[in-house]
Motif scaffolding. Sequence first.
Motif, PDB file in Angstrom:
ATOM      1  N   SER A   1       0.730  -1.251   0.096  1.00  0.00           N
ATOM      2  CA  SER A   1      -0.156   0.070  -0.066  1.00  0.00           C
ATOM      3  C   SER A   1       0.914   1.262   0.059  1.00  0.00           C
ATOM      4  O   SER A   1       2.166   1.167   0.389  1.00  0.00           O
ATOM      5  CB  SER A   1      -0.793   0.142   1.376  1.00  0.00           C
ATOM      6  OG  SER A   1      -0.088   0.364   2.290  1.00  0.00           O
TER       7      SER A   1
ATOM      8  N   GLY B   1      -9.749   3.409   0.176  1.00  0.00           N
ATOM      9  CA  GLY B   1      -9.329   4.224   1.322  1.00  0.00           C
ATOM     10  C   GLY B   1      -7.983   4.569   1.543  1.00  0.00           C
ATOM     11  O   GLY B   1      -7.035   4.294   0.840  1.00  0.00           O
ATOM     12  N   HIS B   2      -7.648   5.358   2.554  1.00  0.00           N
ATOM     13  CA  HIS B   2      -6.504   6.090   2.709  1.00  0.00           C
ATOM     14  C   HIS B   2      -6.377   6.363   4.420  1.00  0.00           C
ATOM     15  O   HIS B   2      -7.117   6.203   5.141  1.00  0.00           O
ATOM     16  CB  HIS B   2      -6.316   7.157   2.095  1.00  0.00           C
ATOM     17  CG  HIS B   2      -7.330   8.391   2.341  1.00  0.00           C
ATOM     18  ND1 HIS B   2      -7.044   9.193   3.359  1.00  0.00           N
ATOM     19  CD2 HIS B   2      -8.428   8.708   1.695  1.00  0.00           C
ATOM     20  CE1 HIS B   2      -8.178  10.141   3.194  1.00  0.00           C
ATOM     21  NE2 HIS B   2      -8.873   9.819   2.538  1.00  0.00           N
ATOM     22  N   SER B   3      -5.206   6.713   4.761  1.00  0.00           N
ATOM     23  CA  SER B   3      -4.766   7.021   6.187  1.00  0.00           C
ATOM     24  C   SER B   3      -5.494   8.439   6.406  1.00  0.00           C
ATOM     25  O   SER B   3      -5.516   9.320   5.518  1.00  0.00           O
ATOM     26  CB  SER B   3      -3.191   7.086   6.510  1.00  0.00           C
ATOM     27  OG  SER B   3      -3.084   7.562   7.655  1.00  0.00           O
ATOM     28  N   ASN B   4      -5.855   8.556   7.521  1.00  0.00           N
ATOM     29  CA  ASN B   4      -6.306   9.979   8.065  1.00  0.00           C
ATOM     30  C   ASN B   4      -5.244  10.898   8.517  1.00  0.00           C
ATOM     31  O   ASN B   4      -5.364  12.021   8.782  1.00  0.00           O
ATOM     32  CB  ASN B   4      -7.152   9.738   9.218  1.00  0.00           C
ATOM     33  CG  ASN B   4      -6.608   9.496  10.698  1.00  0.00           C
ATOM     34  OD1 ASN B   4      -5.771   8.558  10.416  1.00  0.00           O
ATOM     35  ND2 ASN B   4      -7.103   9.932  11.722  1.00  0.00           N
TER      36      ASN B   4
ATOM     37  N   ASP C   1      -8.284  -3.097   1.463  1.00  0.00           N
ATOM     38  CA  ASP C   1      -8.669  -2.152   2.579  1.00  0.00           C
ATOM     39  C   ASP C   1      -7.379  -1.215   2.912  1.00  0.00           C
ATOM     40  O   ASP C   1      -6.596  -1.946   3.713  1.00  0.00           O
ATOM     41  CB  ASP C   1      -9.288  -2.749   3.725  1.00  0.00           C
ATOM     42  CG  ASP C   1      -9.677  -1.625   4.643  1.00  0.00           C
ATOM     43  OD1 ASP C   1      -9.528  -0.396   4.496  1.00  0.00           O
ATOM     44  OD2 ASP C   1     -10.126  -2.034   5.677  1.00  0.00           O
ATOM     45  N   TRP C   2      -7.177  -0.213   2.307  1.00  0.00           N
ATOM     46  CA  TRP C   2      -5.664   0.590   2.717  1.00  0.00           C
ATOM     47  C   TRP C   2      -6.100   1.847   3.733  1.00  0.00           C
ATOM     48  O   TRP C   2      -5.250   2.470   3.971  1.00  0.00           O
ATOM     49  CB  TRP C   2      -5.049   1.126   1.224  1.00  0.00           C
ATOM     50  CG  TRP C   2      -4.349   0.207   0.682  1.00  0.00           C
ATOM     51  CD1 TRP C   2      -4.176  -1.090   1.027  1.00  0.00           C
ATOM     52  CD2 TRP C   2      -4.169   0.318  -0.902  1.00  0.00           C
ATOM     53  NE1 TRP C   2      -3.564  -1.822   0.049  1.00  0.00           N
ATOM     54  CE2 TRP C   2      -3.404  -1.057  -1.052  1.00  0.00           C
ATOM     55  CE3 TRP C   2      -3.951   1.393  -1.548  1.00  0.00           C
ATOM     56  CZ2 TRP C   2      -2.800  -1.171  -2.254  1.00  0.00           C
ATOM     57  CZ3 TRP C   2      -3.328   1.094  -2.959  1.00  0.00           C
ATOM     58  CH2 TRP C   2      -2.794  -0.047  -3.227  1.00  0.00           C
ATOM     59  N   SER C   3      -7.025   1.505   4.289  1.00  0.00           N
ATOM     60  CA  SER C   3      -7.772   2.782   5.384  1.00  0.00           C
ATOM     61  C   SER C   3      -6.998   2.510   6.391  1.00  0.00           C
ATOM     62  O   SER C   3      -6.943   1.339   7.141  1.00  0.00           O
ATOM     63  CB  SER C   3      -9.099   2.684   5.234  1.00  0.00           C
ATOM     64  OG  SER C   3      -9.949   1.823   5.897  1.00  0.00           O
ATOM     65  N   GLU C   4      -6.650   3.583   7.376  1.00  0.00           N
ATOM     66  CA  GLU C   4      -6.398   3.434   8.617  1.00  0.00           C
ATOM     67  C   GLU C   4      -6.568   4.748   9.490  1.00  0.00           C
ATOM     68  O   GLU C   4      -6.499   5.835   8.613  1.00  0.00           O
ATOM     69  CB  GLU C   4      -4.876   3.100   8.716  1.00  0.00           C
ATOM     70  CG  GLU C   4      -3.795   3.823   7.932  1.00  0.00           C
ATOM     71  CD  GLU C   4      -2.490   3.030   7.918  1.00  0.00           C
ATOM     72  OE1 GLU C   4      -1.757   3.603   8.905  1.00  0.00           O
ATOM     73  OE2 GLU C   4      -2.153   2.615   6.949  1.00  0.00           O
ATOM     74  N   THR C   5      -6.621   4.621  10.667  1.00  0.00           N
ATOM     75  CA  THR C   5      -6.683   5.726  11.465  1.00  0.00           C
ATOM     76  C   THR C   5      -5.545   5.916  12.400  1.00  0.00           C
ATOM     77  O   THR C   5      -5.324   4.942  13.108  1.00  0.00           O
ATOM     78  CB  THR C   5      -8.123   5.677  12.396  1.00  0.00           C
ATOM     79  OG1 THR C   5      -9.005   5.661  11.487  1.00  0.00           O
ATOM     80  CG2 THR C   5      -8.260   6.759  13.217  1.00  0.00           C
TER      81      THR C   5
END
Length: 503
Positions: free
Chosen positions: A27, A74-77, A145-149
């Motif tokens: 990612s 998705g992406h990092s916040n 799913d490359w989203s992360e918080t």
Amino acid sequence: MDDRTPVIIGAGQVSERVGEPGYLERSPMDLAGDALKAAMADAHAKKSLAPALDTVAAIRQFEISATRYTAPFGHSNNTPRSAARRAGANPDRAILEVVGGQGPQRLVGELASEIAAGRSKMAAIVGSEAISTMRALLARGETRDWSETRRGSLEDRGSGYEGVVDMTAIRHGVAAPIGGYALAENVRRERLGLSLADYRTEIGKLFAPFTQVAARNPHSAAPTARTVAELAELTERNRLIAEPYGRLVVSRDQVNQGAAIILASVAEARRLGVPEDRWVHIHGVADCAEPAMLTRASIEQSPAAVAAISTALEVSGVSWENITATDLYSCFAIPVFNLLDAFGLDRDDPRGWTLTGGLPFFGGAGNNYVGHSIAEAVARCRANPGGMVLVGANGGIMSKYAAGVYSTAPADWRTSRWQSLEKIKPQWRVLDTLDGEAAAETFTIQPGKGGEVATLVARAGDARVMANSSDPAICAALRGGKVAGRPVRIEDDESGVNRFWFL
């Protein structure tokens, strides 16, 4: 040296190409984290760098840069903290930089100044793109799913698009940089009295040596040496993108690349046991910005780029003759030609104009290409102690420029060596609509689903106006002879898009 003198102590690059051995489908944040770890390892420090890292500045990925880009997985916040966490760091300060390829180089100047002022001891600049992997997965109908918080502060500086592109240009099909650069290229071409085919050859002559550098670079997205003819001739493989550009000579955004740069004070570098032969000094950094393309004195020129490089050289106390290696931002040919023309430099200078291989061949890693340029500059400095290396960084449509000079020779930072110059003033008004006559200035032709569309820039009094035409006869006329100065009739079709024809 003063203990607060900033030095680059580490530079790291990572990359992968779809389907090749070792491909991990990383990612963007994985690539960024790996690049930061590579930069830490590159310092050869006796102690761990991660706990000492107080600032991380991240370059904004394309997929979070504007609404026309998407992040389907998705992406990092909090991009800087995502990268830092992967490298075991938890910085006090996290920065998300504005859009533009000038970002990494400008941040070197800013963060070096923070270190010289005693407000930071160690800082990192990190960026990455995984556009190639993303598109390959989407083409196969797969998802990830490359989203992360991530918790923690974030200094989000916003997109920074103000003054880069105006709505008139967007309505007339020049929303993406390629159309704007093509307009600038055709001003230069006509000034030189060259046909489209001859000018494509000029671009090929500029870029053929770039491909040879890219072919030797293990991080290149397209490591293939090409001839002038391959780059210049329009073929099925090298199809027209926007007149005069074929596909092979435009910035390549389908990459999986990450790069990171670590700066520290001399005192901190010594405390952490970084050998002095790893240190690279920052001799001068300058940045400057242009107004929107249609308001500039000349569409083909960028006084901001010339001012940034001139100032960086002046602050460094050197001239072009002292520079031993250079990487000039090369998303398209015109940003390079602009500087060669302005400084009277030879296209075939044996020092060359790229360290990486250039954006069409090494890869245009989103806003972070210059992270790779600086990493290559660091390596070049270490390999040639005392040599002076120049990096030029371009953003927008020749809208923002930053330049830096690097060497292993010490630089005195008791007086700041970073100068952020005043923005160039606009010289022309822009008309959204016109019902009347004007004088043509430049054009491009872009293929579309319904056929080719020609976009014209014309002058009417003290203003510029844009207009389109899909008439094949007009496209042929544009390609067939001199355009600048020809009288045209322009009318508004009430959709916000002007139409034109020759008188």
